[in-house]
Design a protein around this motif. Structure first.
Motif, PDB file in Angstrom:
ATOM      1  N   PRO A 137       0.624  -1.009  -0.140  1.00  0.00           N
ATOM      2  CA  PRO A 137       0.150   0.075  -0.289  1.00  0.00           C
ATOM      3  C   PRO A 137       0.598   1.334  -0.300  1.00  0.00           C
ATOM      4  O   PRO A 137       0.617   1.824  -0.532  1.00  0.00           O
ATOM      5  CB  PRO A 137      -1.379  -0.328   1.105  1.00  0.00           C
ATOM      6  N   LEU A 138       1.643   1.011   0.824  1.00  0.00           N
ATOM      7  CA  LEU A 138       2.751   2.356   0.779  1.00  0.00           C
ATOM      8  C   LEU A 138       3.227   2.730  -0.030  1.00  0.00           C
ATOM      9  O   LEU A 138       3.056   4.384  -0.977  1.00  0.00           O
ATOM     10  CB  LEU A 138       3.444   1.975   2.022  1.00  0.00           C
TER      11      LEU A 138
ATOM     12  N   ARG B  22       2.876   2.022  -3.509  1.00  0.00           N
ATOM     13  CA  ARG B  22       1.941   2.178  -4.626  1.00  0.00           C
ATOM     14  C   ARG B  22       1.346   3.537  -4.399  1.00  0.00           C
ATOM     15  O   ARG B  22       0.955   4.499  -5.119  1.00  0.00           O
ATOM     16  CB  ARG B  22       0.083   0.973  -4.061  1.00  0.00           C
ATOM     17  N   HIS B  23       0.617   4.237  -2.951  1.00  0.00           N
ATOM     18  CA  HIS B  23       0.846   5.622  -2.908  1.00  0.00           C
ATOM     19  C   HIS B  23       1.937   6.478  -3.478  1.00  0.00           C
ATOM     20  O   HIS B  23       1.588   7.597  -4.520  1.00  0.00           O
ATOM     21  CB  HIS B  23       0.814   6.086  -1.526  1.00  0.00           C
TER      22      HIS B  23
ATOM     23  N   GLY C  25       1.762   9.140  -6.718  1.00  0.00           N
ATOM     24  CA  GLY C  25       2.732  10.622  -6.559  1.00  0.00           C
ATOM     25  C   GLY C  25       3.613  10.577  -7.274  1.00  0.00           C
ATOM     26  O   GLY C  25       3.814  11.832  -7.055  1.00  0.00           O
TER      27      GLY C  25
ATOM     28  N   GLU D 193      -1.019   4.903   5.552  1.00  0.00           N
ATOM     29  CA  GLU D 193      -0.008   4.879   4.686  1.00  0.00           C
ATOM     30  C   GLU D 193      -0.110   6.162   3.641  1.00  0.00           C
ATOM     31  O   GLU D 193       0.710   7.133   3.164  1.00  0.00           O
ATOM     32  CB  GLU D 193       0.287   3.727   3.679  1.00  0.00           C
ATOM     33  N   ALA D 194      -1.190   6.514   3.138  1.00  0.00           N
ATOM     34  CA  ALA D 194      -1.664   8.470   2.519  1.00  0.00           C
ATOM     35  C   ALA D 194      -0.325   9.137   2.775  1.00  0.00           C
ATOM     36  O   ALA D 194      -0.396  10.082   2.211  1.00  0.00           O
ATOM     37  CB  ALA D 194      -3.278   7.436   2.501  1.00  0.00           C
TER      38      ALA D 194
ATOM     39  N   ALA E 125       2.867   8.872   2.733  1.00  0.00           N
ATOM     40  CA  ALA E 125       3.330   9.511   1.306  1.00  0.00           C
ATOM     41  C   ALA E 125       2.911  10.796   1.143  1.00  0.00           C
ATOM     42  O   ALA E 125       3.816  11.554   0.924  1.00  0.00           O
ATOM     43  CB  ALA E 125       2.517   8.272   0.248  1.00  0.00           C
ATOM     44  N   LYS E 126       2.160  11.453   1.553  1.00  0.00           N
ATOM     45  CA  LYS E 126       2.042  12.864   1.422  1.00  0.00           C
ATOM     46  C   LYS E 126       2.457  13.820   1.826  1.00  0.00           C
ATOM     47  O   LYS E 126       3.544  14.668   1.302  1.00  0.00           O
ATOM     48  CB  LYS E 126      -0.067  13.320   1.764  1.00  0.00           C
TER      49      LYS E 126
ATOM     50  N   THR F 245       0.088  16.502   6.474  1.00  0.00           N
ATOM     51  CA  THR F 245      -0.623  15.432   6.570  1.00  0.00           C
ATOM     52  C   THR F 245      -2.514  15.753   6.874  1.00  0.00           C
ATOM     53  O   THR F 245      -3.399  15.391   6.574  1.00  0.00           O
ATOM     54  CB  THR F 245      -0.429  14.150   7.623  1.00  0.00           C
TER      55      THR F 245
END
Length: 232
Positions: A49-50, A52-53, A57, A218-219, A222-223, A230
């Motif tokens: 998941p991380l 992929r984020h 991006g 995770e989002a 990544a952000k 965040t």
């Protein structure tokens, strides 16, 4: 890209996996460290998941197999060896060095852009120290995994480096990390951040520091590394 990194004349080898987004030229890159190594970032079915984020991006992802990934057998025979750490690095020191090596490699690649670092679980502690040793990352998102900065047994059991506390442990590291934009999360009230806040205030970089008691998603990680707060 499957990579094996090392330092000339040192004999160390660090396995890494570099995932590139569709538009790879000049893409920023995020070094991701996990106690399980590459397996904690990329599964048999593809990026986790991380990753992929980060890829979505526009960031490349460098997953690092730090020394003795979780679950790996230690090939060294340490039985009957006294004073081992007098002549050898501890597991923690080797893991920090592996991250320093990976970060230095990425920083030297001309085809990749800005460097960020994400440390997951206890690897967030390793990444904190690695950036203090070699401050090349532009942004950091570090899981401090509820590490007790005032508790000796946490240093002995989870982050063993002889004399680390004598030289100031994370207080000294904070002075070397600031003013790098830093997200510290999963403190759980055990990872003391008073001195961290004071250090960032002293160098007038308070907006560059974000502290969360709970673990960031995770989002959110990544952000932050991709250049946005965040929102917490």
């Amino acid at each position: 890209e499957e990579l094996v990194l090392g330092r000339k004349g040192r004999g160390d080898r660090v396995a890494c996996l570099l995932l590139l987004p569709e538009s790879a030229k000049g893409a920023r890159v995020t070094v991701v460290a996990h106690p399980k190594g590459i397996a904690g970032v990329v599964t048999d079915s593809g990026p986790g998941p991380l990753a992929r984020h980060l890829l979505a991006g526009g960031s490349a992802v460098l997953a690092v197999d730090c020394f003795l990934p979780e679950g790996a057998a230690d090939p060294r025979d340490l039985s009957g060896i006294g004073f081992f750490t007098t002549y050898n690095l501890t597991n923690t020191a080797n893991r920090v060095q592996d991250l320093v090596t990976a970060m230095a490699y990425v920083g030297g690649r001309k085809d990749l852009g800005a460097l960020g670092v994400i440390g997951l679980q206890d690897a967030g502690l390793w990444a904190f120290l690695a950036h203090a040793v070699n401050p090349v990352a532009g942004r950091l998102a570090l899981d401090v995994s509820r590490f007790g900065t005032a508790i000796d047994r946490d240093y002995l059991g989870r982050l063993y480096v002889p004399l680390l506390r004598r030289v100031g442990d994370f207080r000294t590291a904070a002075a070397l990390v600031a003013p790098t934009p830093l997200l510290v999360h999963n403190t759980g009230g055990r990872f003391v951040t008073t001195w961290l806040r004071s250090t960032y205030a002293l160098v007038k970089a308070t907006p560059s520091l974000q502290v969360q008691r709970e673990a960031a998603t995770e989002a959110e990680q990544a952000k932050w590394v991709l250049g946005s707060p965040t929102g917490k």
